[in-house]
Scaffold this motif. Sequence first.
Motif: not given
Length: 144
Positions: A84-86, A101-102, A109-110, A118-122
């Motif tokens: 959740e922190r990530m 930026g990111v 890490n993500l 899932v990273v794309a979805q996030l």
Amino acid sequence: MKRISIKDVEPKAYLAMLGLENYISSSAISPFLRELIKIRASQINGCAYCIDMHTQEALKIGETQRRIFALSAWKESPLFSEEERMVLHLTEEVTLISADGVSDETYDNLVKTFGENVVAQLIMQVIIINSWNRIAVSTKQIFE
């Protein structure tokens, strides 16, 4: 002076936004995590309408008041898991994209934890709530 309703003035644009919302609601992101993202981005963007809506939604699905109250200070709170922190870190970095930026650390890490899909979805979830926030804030959308 009352402001426009995007839904009424530009219904096709509103339907396009709903299409994105429907897409993300069927993603691999858990409903709890989706609501945490929505609440945190809405806090940063000062969107009272979305904060109200998504805290209510979070409570309906079983999120605790304690975690919702702590969300604005998640970095100092022991109530959130490492995953959740990530995600909250990503939420803040995307919401405040013009700052730095990111970071590579956040992104790497993500991907290691969740995988590319899932990273794309996030990322899309954060973008979608930021878009809704901007609609609600710019039109001074109010809640009842």
